[in-house]
Structure formats: C-alpha cells, structure tokens
Design a protein around this motif. Structure first.
Motif, PDB file in Angstrom:
ATOM      1  N   VAL A 212       0.840  -1.203   0.000  1.00 26.44           N
ATOM      2  CA  VAL A 212       0.000   0.000   0.000  1.00 26.44           C
ATOM      3  C   VAL A 212       0.874   1.252   0.000  1.00 26.44           C
ATOM      4  N   TYR A 213       2.029   1.166   0.637  1.00 21.98           N
ATOM      5  CA  TYR A 213       2.935   2.311   0.774  1.00 21.98           C
ATOM      6  C   TYR A 213       3.981   2.351  -0.338  1.00 21.98           C
ATOM      7  N   GLU A 214       4.013   1.316  -1.161  1.00 22.06           N
ATOM      8  CA  GLU A 214       4.971   1.238  -2.259  1.00 22.06           C
ATOM      9  C   GLU A 214       4.633   2.294  -3.319  1.00 22.06           C
ATOM     10  N   PHE A 215       5.672   2.861  -3.934  1.00 22.41           N
ATOM     11  CA  PHE A 215       5.437   3.852  -4.998  1.00 22.41           C
ATOM     12  C   PHE A 215       5.260   3.125  -6.326  1.00 22.41           C
ATOM     13  N   PHE A 216       4.074   3.293  -6.917  1.00 20.60           N
ATOM     14  CA  PHE A 216       3.797   2.758  -8.247  1.00 20.60           C
ATOM     15  C   PHE A 216       3.607   3.932  -9.205  1.00 20.60           C
ATOM     16  N   LYS A 225       3.458   3.667 -16.619  1.00 18.48           N
ATOM     17  CA  LYS A 225       3.304   2.402 -15.901  1.00 18.48           C
ATOM     18  C   LYS A 225       4.317   1.353 -16.361  1.00 18.48           C
ATOM     19  N   TRP A 226       4.902   1.555 -17.544  1.00 13.75           N
ATOM     20  CA  TRP A 226       5.938   0.624 -18.003  1.00 13.75           C
ATOM     21  C   TRP A 226       7.155   0.645 -17.079  1.00 13.75           C
ATOM     22  N   LEU A 227       7.339   1.769 -16.351  1.00 13.08           N
ATOM     23  CA  LEU A 227       8.459   1.835 -15.395  1.00 13.08           C
ATOM     24  C   LEU A 227       8.235   0.887 -14.221  1.00 13.08           C
ATOM     25  N   ASP A 228       6.968   0.636 -13.858  1.00 13.48           N
ATOM     26  CA  ASP A 228       6.672  -0.339 -12.796  1.00 13.48           C
ATOM     27  C   ASP A 228       7.119  -1.731 -13.202  1.00 13.48           C
ATOM     28  N   VAL A 229       6.996  -2.022 -14.499  1.00 11.12           N
ATOM     29  CA  VAL A 229       7.477  -3.307 -15.014  1.00 11.12           C
ATOM     30  C   VAL A 229       8.999  -3.324 -14.997  1.00 11.12           C
ATOM     31  N   LEU A 230       9.595  -2.243 -15.484  1.00 10.75           N
ATOM     32  CA  LEU A 230      11.060  -2.161 -15.578  1.00 10.75           C
ATOM     33  C   LEU A 230      11.723  -2.223 -14.205  1.00 10.75           C
ATOM     34  N   TRP A 231      11.114  -1.574 -13.200  1.00 12.74           N
ATOM     35  CA  TRP A 231      11.722  -1.502 -11.867  1.00 12.74           C
ATOM     36  C   TRP A 231      11.319  -2.653 -10.954  1.00 12.74           C
ATOM     37  N   GLY A 232      10.488  -3.537 -11.465  1.00 10.91           N
ATOM     38  CA  GLY A 232      10.157  -4.736 -10.686  1.00 10.91           C
ATOM     39  C   GLY A 232       8.984  -4.593  -9.744  1.00 10.91           C
ATOM     40  N   SER A 233       8.276  -3.433  -9.775  1.00 11.26           N
ATOM     41  CA  SER A 233       7.138  -3.249  -8.863  1.00 11.26           C
ATOM     42  C   SER A 233       6.010  -4.213  -9.192  1.00 11.26           C
ATOM     43  N   TYR A 234       5.738  -4.402 -10.494  1.00  6.97           N
ATOM     44  CA  TYR A 234       4.688  -5.342 -10.884  1.00  6.97           C
ATOM     45  C   TYR A 234       5.057  -6.771 -10.514  1.00  6.97           C
ATOM     46  N   ARG A 235       6.348  -7.062 -10.589  1.00  3.75           N
ATOM     47  CA  ARG A 235       6.787  -8.413 -10.220  1.00  3.75           C
ATOM     48  C   ARG A 235       6.523  -8.677  -8.743  1.00  3.75           C
ATOM     49  N   LYS A 236       6.734  -7.649  -7.902  1.00  7.59           N
ATOM     50  CA  LYS A 236       6.413  -7.784  -6.473  1.00  7.59           C
ATOM     51  C   LYS A 236       4.929  -8.098  -6.289  1.00  7.59           C
ATOM     52  N   LEU A 237       4.082  -7.378  -7.037  1.00  5.50           N
ATOM     53  CA  LEU A 237       2.640  -7.606  -6.944  1.00  5.50           C
ATOM     54  C   LEU A 237       2.272  -9.014  -7.386  1.00  5.50           C
ATOM     55  N   GLU A 238       2.849  -9.445  -8.499  1.00  5.69           N
ATOM     56  CA  GLU A 238       2.534 -10.774  -9.021  1.00  5.69           C
ATOM     57  C   GLU A 238       2.996 -11.863  -8.061  1.00  5.69           C
ATOM     58  N   ASN A 239       4.181 -11.681  -7.455  1.00  2.00           N
ATOM     59  CA  ASN A 239       4.679 -12.667  -6.483  1.00  2.00           C
ATOM     60  C   ASN A 239       3.780 -12.713  -5.250  1.00  2.00           C
ATOM     61  N   TYR A 240       3.355 -11.532  -4.803  1.00  2.00           N
ATOM     62  CA  TYR A 240       2.437 -11.472  -3.665  1.00  2.00           C
ATOM     63  C   TYR A 240       1.147 -12.218  -3.986  1.00  2.00           C
ATOM     64  N   LYS A 241       0.575 -11.936  -5.156  1.00  4.26           N
ATOM     65  CA  LYS A 241      -0.678 -12.570  -5.570  1.00  4.26           C
ATOM     66  C   LYS A 241      -0.504 -14.088  -5.681  1.00  4.26           C
ATOM     67  N   LYS A 242       0.586 -14.516  -6.283  1.00  2.98           N
ATOM     68  CA  LYS A 242       0.838 -15.945  -6.468  1.00  2.98           C
ATOM     69  C   LYS A 242       0.949 -16.655  -5.125  1.00  2.98           C
ATOM     70  N   ASN A 243       1.732 -16.079  -4.200  1.00  5.23           N
ATOM     71  CA  ASN A 243       1.914 -16.691  -2.875  1.00  5.23           C
ATOM     72  C   ASN A 243       0.617 -16.686  -2.070  1.00  5.23           C
TER      73      ASN A 243
END
Length: 501
Positions: A212-216, A225-243
């Motif tokens: 919630v406090y992460e900068f997206f 929003k492509w920077l979220d992909v480049l910087w790994g923010s979306y990957r954090k979200l996807e890993n959270y969702k998967k787990n």
C-alpha cells in the motif's frame, strides 16, 4: 405601452444572467482551491515526506484544512478538519464511497472481492453486509471470548518465560506482534493452522501493508506504468498474488477436512462460517472462494497491523506516564478481587482503562491517513467544485490535534473522555480513528475486544519499567513511514510479577 412578452421575459433573462454569474463565481472559486505551489511534472509529490500525515498536517497549517494537492497527474483533496469531513459525509458520502482503481488495488482487493480496497457497488455492499452480520457482529465477537482467554494466558506465559532469560529485558513489540498474529489467525481461520502457515500469513499481512505504501508510477503517472514493469514493482505484486492465492487455496482445501475431523460442525471460526454460507441459498449472492480469500485477508492483515500498533502505543504511553499507569493498575486490582486473570465479564467495570485506550488512539490512530476515496461524480465541498475522479484523503491524525475540539491536544490526558460522550464509532467527526461513513472499518469491535483484554491482563499480572540506563526522554515517539503508524523504535521493557492481592 409595455410589451407583455418583454415583461414576462425579464425574470427569465435576469435568472439567466444570475446563473451565468454564479457559475463564473463557482468556477473562479474552484480555481482558487487552496493548494501549495508545485513542481513541474511531479506536482506536490516531493512534499509528502517520509511521514506523510505529519507533512500534510504542516501543509494544512499553511494552506488550510481543505487543500488540493497535485500528486503527479492525480488531483487529491486533503481534509484536516472535522467540520469539513462532516459536510462531506452528510452531503456526499455516496459520491466518495469508492476507492481509486489501479493494478495495486485490483490485486489487494483480489479483483474487487474484498471490503477494504474494492470499488463501491453491489458486490461491495453485499460483502460489507455479510461481514457485519455474520463475522463482526457484537454477538460473534463475544463468541470468541474463550479463544481470546486462551491466547492471553499463553501471552502471559510467554512474557514470564522471556523475562527469566538474560537480563530480564524483553522486546515487547515483537512479543505483542506474535501474540496478535496468533490470536487473529486463530479466530479467523481456526486453531488447526500450523506454525509454518502462521508465519506465512504474518508475512503476507506485512507485505500487503508494505505494498500500500509502495510507490507505483501507474498511480500518479498512468503513461509511465511501463516503469513499474522495468523496476520490478509489478513483479512484487505478481509474487504477492501468487503466494497469497496458493496459500489460501491450500488453507480452504484442507480446512474442510480439518473442520470435519477436529471441529465437527463448529461454526465458531470465521472461515467455518464463510464456507457454510457458500451453500446458503438465502444469502442473496454467490459467495466465491475469491470473496472468502479477500474477506479473510482483510481481517488478518488489517487486524494484525492495527491491533499490534495500538497495543504498542498503549504500553509506550503507560511507561511515559507513570501516574496514568498507577491509576490503571489500581482500577485493575480493585476489580480483580485477588484473581490472577481479568475475565472479559469484568471489562465493563474498567472505566479508566477504556478512556485511557481512547486517549491513545486519539493521539496515535493506527491508520493516520484513512485509505483514499475517489469521487464518483462532480460535487461541491465548502462551495468549491470538485470534479469526478478526484481522490480524497482524510488526515485522522490531524483531527486528534485540533484545538477547536480538544483542550491542550498534545497533552496526554485520559480524563478528558470522562467529561464527554465522544466515541470512535463514526458519529463524532472529530474522533474517527476507524474511519467514517460507508467506508468505516467494520472490525473495530473485533479489534477493541483484543486490545482491552490484553492490556487488562498484562498490566494486572506484571509491573513494567524501562531498562536500566534508559529514561523516558530517550523514547523516540516518531512513527515509521507506512500506512499503519507503528512506532519507529521498538519497545523494550522489564516486566516483574505483580502482587495481585
């Protein structure tokens, strides 16, 4: 001779020009909505600081209690005054009943299937009704008293055990967090949950608050929003969702087996209740596994973080205010009649403990900035035109420091609540630590039941002091940056067994 048609037209023409003039005034007023100067592109983002509720409070002192910020491309209203919130809730609560939409809220709400982050609509209304009726009603909260008593007993044993080791100094912050985690997971999912899964759930809870406090970039600059992909923010979200999905799929799958084998038809725990409701044709809507996952995670993540933070602040303020500590302990001793533990039946007699807790959450609301809302349509606040899709942030932390409502607001004085009937349930707009209106937290009674029974017993069983060489002045009272206002410095104390007689 005067033309009758012209006479009839005069009022219409006059009204027309008055309407134009009024619109012009409103338009000018909208343009003059108080706002700090901003930088190109980023707007006011740089002014949020590491502790946003404090930064916004300072800005409101310069620019007023209704303030417009430009956070990247997002228009954000910040309210720091109870009177304005009252106007919003009375006139425009429905307009501001939804949450901003983003990839982050989509994941956290489990695709709009929770209460905290989902957008406003029929699905959200049904979920809120279900939670208040079947999970968080006063009767349901009372039915958990046995579980709370057992977990409190285990906490007291843990404190005594930790104290017997080393130099007697314990990290109460960590012990309380572990205890609250065990307590909430137990009443939400059941006593069968393994220690391994408790650890995973605790990690998920913390991760959701961190996200919630992460900068997206997408939240403030949709074209980037492509920077979220480049910087790994979306990957954090996807890993959270998967787990999260994998863990809850396993819990729901195995829980049916465990409930039959261990609990029989016992519907005490929240997950039992929800699984039973899946087969209830009179419910009015289809309760999916996604709904169950979203609801239970709201209860776990929201409950653990806010309850732990409040307990920690309570113990901190008691140590900083010895005279308050003495009053609380004297009341406990009087009510306990020599018993080792305080039962929930006795909590109603602890009037000073209750006002003490109110004073703590006045000064240290667990969520100092209420989760943002977003306007569903154009509306007016204080005469200003507010466009559709304007975000709204309420600084509940500022409300507890408003001199118009609180005498000497920076002073810690529980007795102030003896002189007023103000409560935290959303009717008194200057005291809204759990939110207000349609989006008020439905779990406040659930959380407060844990806070009261915990404090009553750890204060009754133990005396508490600072470690040797540490003084009250050494205690850092700043919050760490985050959506939940944990105290930045962990609380280390020395407990000694009290004489209960």
């Amino acid at each position: 001779m005067t033309n009758p048609t012209l006479l009839a037209a005069i009022p219409i023409i006059s009204f027309f020009f008055v309407l134009i003039a009024r619109r012009k005034v409103i338009s000018q007023k909208a343009a003059l909505l108080p706002s700090p100067s901003r930088l190109p592109f980023i707007g006011n983002l740089h002014q949020l600081g590491s502790i946003p509720h404090r930064s916004l409070y300072k800005l409101s002192k310069q620019h007023g209690p209704l303030m417009l910020l430009h956070l990247g491309t997002v228009r954000t209203l910040v309210i720091s005054c109870p009177k304005i919130v009252e106007e919003v809730i009375r006139n425009n609560d429905l307009v501001f009943a939804t949450r901003p939409m983003s990839k982050l809220t989509d994941v956290l709400s489990d695709n709009k299937n929770d209460i905290a982050f989902a957008q406003y609509g029929e699905s959200w209304r049904q979920m809120k009704k279900l939670a208040r009726t079947h999970l968080l009603s006063s009767e349901k909260v009372k039915s958990m008293s046995f579980d709370r008593a057992e977990e409190v007993s285990l906490l007291l044993e843990k404190v005594a055990d930790e104290t017997s080791r080393g130099n007697g100094v314990i990290c109460l912050t960590e012990i309380l967090n572990s205890y609250v985690t065990n307590m909430i997971i137990r009443v939400v999912l059941g006593s069968w949950i393994t220690e391994e899964k408790k650890t995973l759930l605790s990690e998920l809870s913390h991760e959701s608050s961190t996200l919630v406090y992460e900068f997206f970039f997408e939240d403030f600059f949709p074209n980037l929003k492509w920077l979220d992909v480049l910087w790994g923010s979306y990957r954090k979200l996807e890993n959270y969702k998967k787990n999260r999905d994998a863990l809850f799929e396993e819990i729901i799958k195995n829980h049916g087996h465990e409930s039959k084998e261990v609990n029989g038809k016992n519907n005490t725990y929240f997950l039992d209740t929800l699984l039973d409701l899946q087969n209830d044709s009179s419910l009015g809507f289809v309760l999916t596994n996604e709904h169950i996952r979203g609801l239970t995670l709201n209860l776990i993540a929201g409950g653990i973080e806010t309850t732990s933070a409040t307990l920690d602040w309570c113990m901190t303020e008691l140590v900083r205010n010895p005279e308050v500590m003495k009053k609380v302990k004297d009341e406990l001793r009087k009510v306990a009649h020599g018993e080792d533990m305080i039962s929930e039946e006795l909590l109603g007699q602890l009037s000073y403990l209750k006002v003490f807790i109110k004073e703590v959450i006045r000064l240290h609301p667990p969520a100092p900035l209420l989760l943002p809302r977003e306007s569903l349509q154009e509306c007016q606040i204080q005469g200003y035109n507010i466009p559709k899709q304007t975000r709204l942030v309420i600084n509940a932390w500022a409300f507890g420091r408003d001199e118009s409502y609180w005498e000497a607001p920076e002073q810690f004085k529980p007795e102030r609540f003896f002189d007023c009937t103000v409560d935290y349930k959303g009717k008194d707009f200057y005291f809204i630590p759990f939110g207000v209106g349609r989006r008020i937290c439905p779990g406040m009674d659930f959380s407060m039941a844990i806070i009261e029974i915990t404090l009553a017993n750890i204060l009754h069983r133990f005396d508490w002091s600072l470690p040797s060489g540490i003084t009250i002045e050494d205690m850092d009272m700043d919050e760490g940056g985050g959506v939940i206002a944990f105290r930045k410095q962990k609380l280390e104390l020395v407990p000694t067994t009290s004489k209960v007689n």
